[in-house]
Design a protein around this motif. Structure first.
Motif, PDB file in Angstrom:
ATOM      1  N   GLY A 255       0.795  -1.222   0.000  1.00  0.00           N
ATOM      2  CA  GLY A 255       0.000   0.000   0.000  1.00  0.00           C
ATOM      3  C   GLY A 255       0.827   1.273   0.000  1.00  0.00           C
ATOM      4  N   GLY A 256       2.138   1.152  -0.265  1.00  0.00           N
ATOM      5  CA  GLY A 256       3.006   2.323  -0.359  1.00  0.00           C
ATOM      6  C   GLY A 256       3.865   2.548   0.858  1.00  0.00           C
ATOM      7  N   ASP A 257       5.055   3.116   0.630  1.00  0.00           N
ATOM      8  CA  ASP A 257       5.989   3.478   1.691  1.00  0.00           C
ATOM      9  C   ASP A 257       7.003   4.453   1.108  1.00  0.00           C
ATOM     10  N   PRO A 258       7.184   5.632   1.718  1.00  0.00           N
ATOM     11  CA  PRO A 258       8.157   6.588   1.180  1.00  0.00           C
ATOM     12  C   PRO A 258       9.569   6.033   1.111  1.00  0.00           C
ATOM     13  N   GLU A 259       9.910   5.125   2.029  1.00  0.00           N
ATOM     14  CA  GLU A 259      11.247   4.511   1.998  1.00  0.00           C
ATOM     15  C   GLU A 259      11.446   3.743   0.693  1.00  0.00           C
ATOM     16  N   LEU A 260      10.386   3.059   0.242  1.00  0.00           N
ATOM     17  CA  LEU A 260      10.502   2.316  -1.010  1.00  0.00           C
ATOM     18  C   LEU A 260      10.514   3.247  -2.217  1.00  0.00           C
ATOM     19  N   SER A 261       9.820   4.372  -2.122  1.00  0.00           N
ATOM     20  CA  SER A 261       9.870   5.356  -3.211  1.00  0.00           C
ATOM     21  C   SER A 261      11.286   5.888  -3.368  1.00  0.00           C
ATOM     22  N   ILE A 262      11.955   6.139  -2.239  1.00  0.00           N
ATOM     23  CA  ILE A 262      13.350   6.604  -2.280  1.00  0.00           C
ATOM     24  C   ILE A 262      14.243   5.532  -2.890  1.00  0.00           C
ATOM     25  N   MET A 263      14.049   4.266  -2.458  1.00  0.00           N
ATOM     26  CA  MET A 263      14.853   3.169  -2.996  1.00  0.00           C
ATOM     27  C   MET A 263      14.650   3.028  -4.503  1.00  0.00           C
ATOM     28  N   GLN A 264      13.388   3.083  -4.916  1.00  0.00           N
ATOM     29  CA  GLN A 264      13.090   2.956  -6.341  1.00  0.00           C
ATOM     30  C   GLN A 264      13.722   4.098  -7.127  1.00  0.00           C
ATOM     31  N   GLY A 265      13.681   5.308  -6.580  1.00  0.00           N
ATOM     32  CA  GLY A 265      14.271   6.461  -7.252  1.00  0.00           C
ATOM     33  C   GLY A 265      15.776   6.330  -7.399  1.00  0.00           C
ATOM     34  N   ARG A 266      16.448   5.836  -6.360  1.00  0.00           N
ATOM     35  CA  ARG A 266      17.903   5.650  -6.427  1.00  0.00           C
ATOM     36  C   ARG A 266      18.283   4.618  -7.481  1.00  0.00           C
ATOM     37  N   ILE A 267      17.492   3.550  -7.564  1.00  0.00           N
ATOM     38  CA  ILE A 267      17.768   2.515  -8.559  1.00  0.00           C
ATOM     39  C   ILE A 267      17.567   3.062  -9.968  1.00  0.00           C
ATOM     40  N   LEU A 268      16.496   3.834 -10.169  1.00  0.00           N
ATOM     41  CA  LEU A 268      16.238   4.409 -11.488  1.00  0.00           C
ATOM     42  C   LEU A 268      17.302   5.437 -11.873  1.00  0.00           C
TER      43      LEU A 268
END
Length: 291
Positions: A255-268
């Motif tokens: 259902g979402g987590d800002p920590e995962l958004s940050i991780m996804q952004g770093r990978i991209l």
């Protein structure tokens, strides 16, 4: 209520943690679907309930070692209310857990099951498989649970798979796994075990880790267990698009987590997608105050 669970784990309070659970409901869920003679049912319930305090005490100590728990949300999943938690380790690693919530007979909210996204199985599912296999072995015949009955018939081979993995012999574990009948190999728990074998084999896996993960995802859509295992391996292999996609699926599953958004952004960003990385950073900043 979810905050009480988090507090119990973060401060290692096994008594408080145990009070959060409805042990009767847990035992009933674990025994659901088993063909058990009535004369054994009460004895079995009492035995499982008697082991409950030790099991819960061990669990809270283990979860405390995983990291600091934060409540993300309480939401309905498959018709059940679940409390979703993030555990963050001192090294920055992330893990996700869910507690199934129900009202007990007195109208109090209690946890009746527990799910780890990395393990991919409900606590009561593991309990049911263990009890069904033990009962089938004792009675010399099946108990109405196909997977448990199959495990009994292939117990030696199944034990070898686990033994080889624990001894860091993934190639031999794979050879043993392939000797299991298809109806056992395609069970969700054994498919997850196949992913673990592929993870340990890395580039030496004949089917490839990506194919093993994809096979699991096609057979069991919506389950994030494979993605949890895949993220670090895909990054190490510089398969950044695949890693980012795994993070996105995990994020959707919880259902979402800002920590995962940050991780996804770093990978991209590593994949050269600076624009999408910036969008994800902005999303994380908007989400962060809620957690």
């Amino acid at each position: 209520f979810a905050e009480v669970i988090a507090e119990s784990i973060n401060f290692d309070l096994p008594d408080q943690y145990a009070l959060a659970f409805d042990r009767t409901a847990i035992v009933d869920r674990a025994l659901a679907g088993l063909e058990i003679p009535e004369e054994l049912l009460d004895e079995l319930r009492n035995s499982m309930a008697g082991h409950f305090p030790k099991t819960i005490g061990t669990q809270v100590h283990a979860l405390r070692k995983v990291g600091h728990f934060t409540v993300l949300r309480v939401r309905p999943v498959n018709g059940e209310m679940r409390a979703i938690f993030r555990a963050r380790s001192a090294e920055g690693g992330l893990a996700y857990y869910e507690f199934v919530l129900e009202d007990d007979l007195a109208g109090r909210v209690r946890a009746v099951d527990f799910f780890s996204h990395s393990g991919g199985a409900m606590m009561t599912e593991l309990m049911r498989t263990y009890m069904a296999t033990a009962l089938a072995e004792e009675r010399g015949r099946g108990v109405g649970v196909e997977f448990a009955d199959g495990l009994l018939a292939n117990q030696k081979t199944t034990s070898e798979v686990y033994s080889r993995l624990n001894r860091e012999q993934p190639a031999l574990a794979l050879a043993a796994w392939k000797r299991l009948p298809k109806r056992i190999r395609t069970n969700r728990l054994m498919t997850l075990l196949r992913i673990r074998i592929a993870h340990d084999l890395g580039n030496d896996d004949p089917d490839g880790f990506a194919k093993t993960v994809e096979d699991f995802r096609l057979r069991y859509p919506g389950e994030a267990a494979a993605d949890v295992l895949a993220i670090d391996l895909f990054v190490a292999q510089k398969r950044y698009a695949d890693a980012a996609a795994s993070v996105a699926r995990l994020k959707k599953a919880i259902g979402g987590d800002p920590e995962l958004s940050i991780m996804q952004g770093r990978i991209l960003m590593l994949d050269g997608n600076a624009a999408r990385s910036r969008e994800l950073a902005e999303e994380a900043l908007e989400e962060a105050p809620r957690y």
